[in-house]
Design an enzyme around this catalytic site. Structure first.
Site, mmCIF file in Angstrom:
data_model
loop_
_atom_site.group_PDB
_atom_site.id
_atom_site.type_symbol
_atom_site.label_atom_id
_atom_site.label_comp_id
_atom_site.label_asym_id
_atom_site.label_seq_id
_atom_site.Cartn_x
_atom_site.Cartn_y
_atom_site.Cartn_z
ATOM 1 N N HIS A 27 0.810 -1.220 0.000
ATOM 2 C CA HIS A 27 0.000 0.000 0.000
ATOM 3 C C HIS A 27 0.842 1.268 0.000
ATOM 4 O O HIS A 27 0.328 2.354 -0.271
ATOM 5 C CB HIS A 27 -0.996 0.002 1.166
ATOM 6 C CG HIS A 27 -0.424 0.301 2.508
ATOM 7 N ND1 HIS A 27 -0.126 -0.675 3.438
ATOM 8 C CD2 HIS A 27 -0.104 1.471 3.102
ATOM 9 C CE1 HIS A 27 0.332 -0.110 4.542
ATOM 10 N NE2 HIS A 27 0.360 1.193 4.356
ATOM 11 N N ASP A 57 0.278 -7.624 1.573
ATOM 12 C CA ASP A 57 0.662 -6.213 1.712
ATOM 13 C C ASP A 57 2.175 -6.047 1.716
ATOM 14 O O ASP A 57 2.721 -5.226 2.445
ATOM 15 C CB ASP A 57 0.046 -5.582 2.966
ATOM 16 C CG ASP A 57 0.101 -4.051 2.926
ATOM 17 O OD1 ASP A 57 0.223 -3.485 1.827
ATOM 18 O OD2 ASP A 57 0.055 -3.419 4.005
ATOM 19 N N GLY A 130 3.327 7.084 7.878
ATOM 20 C CA GLY A 130 4.680 7.154 7.319
ATOM 21 C C GLY A 130 5.564 6.017 7.792
ATOM 22 O O GLY A 130 6.581 5.716 7.166
ATOM 23 N N ASN A 131 5.185 5.357 8.895
ATOM 24 C CA ASN A 131 5.952 4.201 9.373
ATOM 25 C C ASN A 131 5.686 2.945 8.547
ATOM 26 O O ASN A 131 6.445 1.969 8.625
ATOM 27 C CB ASN A 131 5.628 3.881 10.833
ATOM 28 C CG ASN A 131 6.473 4.656 11.828
ATOM 29 O OD1 ASN A 131 5.951 5.418 12.636
ATOM 30 N ND2 ASN A 131 7.777 4.452 11.771
ATOM 31 N N SER A 132 4.604 2.933 7.782
ATOM 32 C CA SER A 132 4.258 1.748 7.003
ATOM 33 C C SER A 132 5.414 1.325 6.103
ATOM 34 O O SER A 132 5.996 2.144 5.388
ATOM 35 C CB SER A 132 3.034 2.022 6.131
ATOM 36 O OG SER A 132 1.876 2.125 6.917
ATOM 37 N N GLY A 193 -10.136 -19.893 -7.553
ATOM 38 C CA GLY A 193 -10.407 -19.442 -8.908
ATOM 39 C C GLY A 193 -11.806 -18.883 -9.058
ATOM 40 O O GLY A 193 -12.481 -19.116 -10.069
ATOM 41 N N VAL A 194 -12.249 -18.117 -8.044
ATOM 42 C CA VAL A 194 -13.575 -17.510 -8.100
ATOM 43 C C VAL A 194 -13.464 -16.009 -7.899
ATOM 44 O O VAL A 194 -12.532 -15.513 -7.261
ATOM 45 C CB VAL A 194 -14.531 -18.094 -7.028
ATOM 46 C CG1 VAL A 194 -14.827 -19.545 -7.315
ATOM 47 C CG2 VAL A 194 -13.949 -17.933 -5.627
#
Length: 286
Positions: A27, A57, A130-132, A193-194
């Site tokens: 992200h 993520d 900002g730490n992400s 696969g849906v």
């Protein structure tokens, strides 16, 4: 109104190889046209995107550099509640190299983030915007997690939330990062696969729940006869109300495994066995 707009965002990352591979959050870099990295010695580099994985993520980027000091990767399976926790990152996008400390509040906390069920490390070390993508380290300086979320503000009852931050365990993060560096994508994650749609309230004749909107060509779901408008009632005996419930069950599966689904079709329930395929062959589906 017809103009061109450019927005900027800032996050953190951790150098994992001396030749410039950096791990961060999906992200943080998702949708970026350009990525610029400023290292701890204030050198600035243009970075290329190696690969991203929305489910975990995790993302990997690379800068053209050599002889960098890479983080020492630890073992997140060995951490315990009460252990020392140190967060290093770029809070507020302007305070690069900031260090905060605390403890491991929980080594494994089940969380749902962006419809994904994730097992995360919980810490009370201060985490800000900002730490992400930054590092969570143990008391010996070993990298044990990649920071990706925090709870803040107040609950619905008015309780103030303080000191609750989360990080992706480094064992999980590095497994994904290694695949991204080798293949540019995660290739061995199992998938039905849906294509799915959550219905949160009664809508015409549809009961709230998780519905299939389509199946991917050649997938296990297609071969098992699953159809659009089927509602997934349970998976391997676990009740399914949302996509995160299904993600949690699939997390313990491997490509080639069989999963037992109970579905509802036209008001009748039936059991279906589905052989799981690889995420590399089925895009944008569960």
């Amino acid at each position: 109104f017809g103009g061109t707009y450019t927005s900027q965002a800032a996050g953190s990352g951790v150098i994992i190889s001396k030749d410039g591979y950096i791990i961060t959050n999906n992200h943080v870099v998702e949708g970026a046209n350009t990525i610029t990295v400023t290292t701890y010695d204030n050198k600035e580099y243009s970075a290329t995107l190696v690969g991203t994985d929305e489910t975990s993520d995790i993302a990997v980027i690379k800068i053209d550099a050599s002889d960098l000091t890479a983080a020492t990767v630890g073992d997140s399976s060995k951490i315990e509640a009460g252990d020392t926790a140190v967060v290093i990152g770029n809070p507020l996008g302007t305070l690069g190299g900031t260090v905060t400390d605390g403890i491991i509040s929980s080594p494994s906390r089940e969380m749902v983030i962006n419809n994904q069920s994730m097992e995360l490390i919980q810490t009370n070390a201060e985490i800000n915007s900002g730490n992400s993508g930054g590092g969570l380290f143990d008391g010996n300086g070993n990298l044990i997690g990649i920071v990706n979320a925090k709870d803040s503000g107040t609950t619905s009852s008015g309780t103030v939330i303080e000191g609750i931050g989360f990080a992706i365990p480094i064992n999980t993060a590095m497994d994904v990062a290694n695949e991204l560096m080798q293949y540019g994508e995660v290739i061995d994650r199992p998938t039905l696969g849906v294509y799915l749609q959550e219905v949160s309230s009664s809508y015409y004749n549809y009961t709230p729940g998780l519905y299939i909107t389509g199946t991917a060509d050649g997938s296990g779901a297609e071969k098992a006869g699953l159809r659009a408008y089927d509602r997934i009632v349970s998976a391997d005996g676990e009740e399914i109300d949302a996509q995160s419930d299904l993600t949690k069950v699939l997390r313990n599966k491997k490509v080639g495994d069989t999963i037992s689904l109970t579905i509802e079709r036209n008001g009748k329930q039936m059991d279906v066995q589905v052989t799981l395929g690889s995420s590399s062959s089925v895009k944008s589906s569960e």
